[in-house]
Scaffold this motif. Structure first.
Motif, PDB file in Angstrom:
ATOM      1  N   THR A 101     -21.938  55.026  54.568  1.00 59.07           N
ATOM      2  CA  THR A 101     -22.975  54.040  54.283  1.00 59.07           C
ATOM      3  C   THR A 101     -24.200  54.339  55.119  1.00 59.07           C
ATOM      4  O   THR A 101     -24.162  55.151  56.022  1.00 59.07           O
ATOM      5  CB  THR A 101     -22.466  52.618  54.595  1.00 59.07           C
ATOM      6  N   ARG A 130     -27.725  60.283  49.487  1.00 59.07           N
ATOM      7  CA  ARG A 130     -28.949  59.542  49.164  1.00 59.07           C
ATOM      8  C   ARG A 130     -28.847  58.084  49.582  1.00 59.07           C
ATOM      9  O   ARG A 130     -29.858  57.451  49.896  1.00 59.07           O
ATOM     10  CB  ARG A 130     -29.219  59.637  47.661  1.00 59.07           C
ATOM     11  N   VAL A 131     -27.626  57.550  49.585  1.00 60.27           N
ATOM     12  CA  VAL A 131     -27.438  56.169  50.028  1.00 60.27           C
ATOM     13  C   VAL A 131     -27.738  56.055  51.513  1.00 60.27           C
ATOM     14  O   VAL A 131     -28.322  55.082  51.981  1.00 60.27           O
ATOM     15  CB  VAL A 131     -25.995  55.698  49.720  1.00 60.27           C
TER      16      VAL A 131
END
Length: 307
Positions: free
Chosen positions: A3, A114-115
């Motif tokens: 994350t 990309r997150v």
């Protein structure tokens, strides 16, 4: 899995993980009771316990997946119940990894990168090679071990200040377990905190700075590996000529056993000085001390229930 990461002044100065009186009840069953511990930034912290000890419940509360019945859990000063804020600081590898079935490994890693804006794509490519991960396969075609590899590569390639790893090597072969240990050491060298929940004692012994032992939802001990060993016995075996040294009755001596009239075995807890003085006055021809492994220490806590 992985994350986004955010490393602000609060994250740098606060404990990586802090729980106070953390308790979780499911009906009449208390899975975790009054758990208070603190994980320092930059350390590798092992969280040990057999199935049913409460490890997964504690991690689920830490990640905000379930709410505690009482007490608090914080991730770099953010309340774990505020998932949006707390998850900015961490990357997570679950024990049972699920992937998007239609995406390839490469697409999954790119999506996760990309997150999280802190992902290091150069290091990620290196990890793909080291874990021998085939990126062209779709998620639904991956074995358990390869799903685990995808999650580990995604987590280790982030720059999240905290990595939460729940039984992360359960599907890996010994060579890949060795790579995992290298990655943990590299994360520590970068200043990341690693919270490793495991029942593989050799793995914890190899990589962790400190260990917490959880027993039936209670915290039994928090200590470094050397400190844990000092709390438990040392096995001593000596060979001698002539009269056997008389160590029985000395403080810390247990289970004295004579071996064929020329040897002796006993267990020692606490300072070795009194025993060494008695042995020095005898005609000892060989002397061997063996520290207990983490597994033996662990079995001492749990006794026959674990055996």
């Amino acid at each position: 899995m992985s994350t986004p990461t955010a490393r602000g002044s609060r994250a740098e100065n606060a404990p990586a993980i802090q729980t106070r009186g953390l308790t979780k009840r499911f009906g009449r069953t208390t899975a975790v009771k009054d758990l208070s511990l603190e994980v320092r930034p930059g350390e590798v912290f092992g969280f040990l316990g057999p199935n049913g000890a409460g490890k997964s419940t504690k991690i689920r509360m830490l990640l905000g997946f379930i709410r505690p019945s009482s007490g608090t859990a914080r991730v770099f000063s953010d309340d774990a119940r505020d998932v949006r804020r707390a998850h900015r600081h961490l990357a997570y590898v679950p024990a049972d990894v699920a992937l998007w079935p239609a995406l390839t490994g490469a697409e999954i890693l790119e999506l996760l990168a990309r997150v999280g804006p802190g992902s290091d794509t150069t290091y990620r490519d290196e990890l793909v090679d080291r874990f021998e991960l085939e990126l062209g396969k779709r998620g639904k075609a991956y074995s358990t071990g390869n799903r685990q590899k995808v999650a580990l590569v995604a987590a280790f390639s982030t720059r999240a200040p905290l990595l939460v790893l729940d039984e992360p090597t359960s599907g890996l072969d010994p060579l890949m377990e060795r790579e995992f240990r290298r990655c943990v050491a590299e994360a520590r060298d970068r200043g990341q905190t690693v919270f490793l929940s495991s029942h593989q004692l050799a793995e914890v012994e190899a990589v962790c700075d400190r260990v917490a032992i959880l027993r039936a939802g209670h915290l039994a001990e928090v200590a470094s590996i050397p400190e844990l060993r000092r709390l438990r016995r040392t096995d001593v075996e000596v060979s001698f000529d002539g009269v056997a040294p008389d160590v029985s009755g000395l403080p810390g001596i247990h289970d004295v056993e004579l071996l064929d009239g020329t040897g002796m075995r006993f267990s020692l807890t606490g300072p070795p000085g009194p025993a060494l003085r008695v042995l020095a006055a005898s005609d000892v021809t060989a002397f061997q001390m063996r520290e207990p492994s983490l597994e033996e220490i662990f079995l001492d806590y749990y006794g026959d229930a674990v055996r």
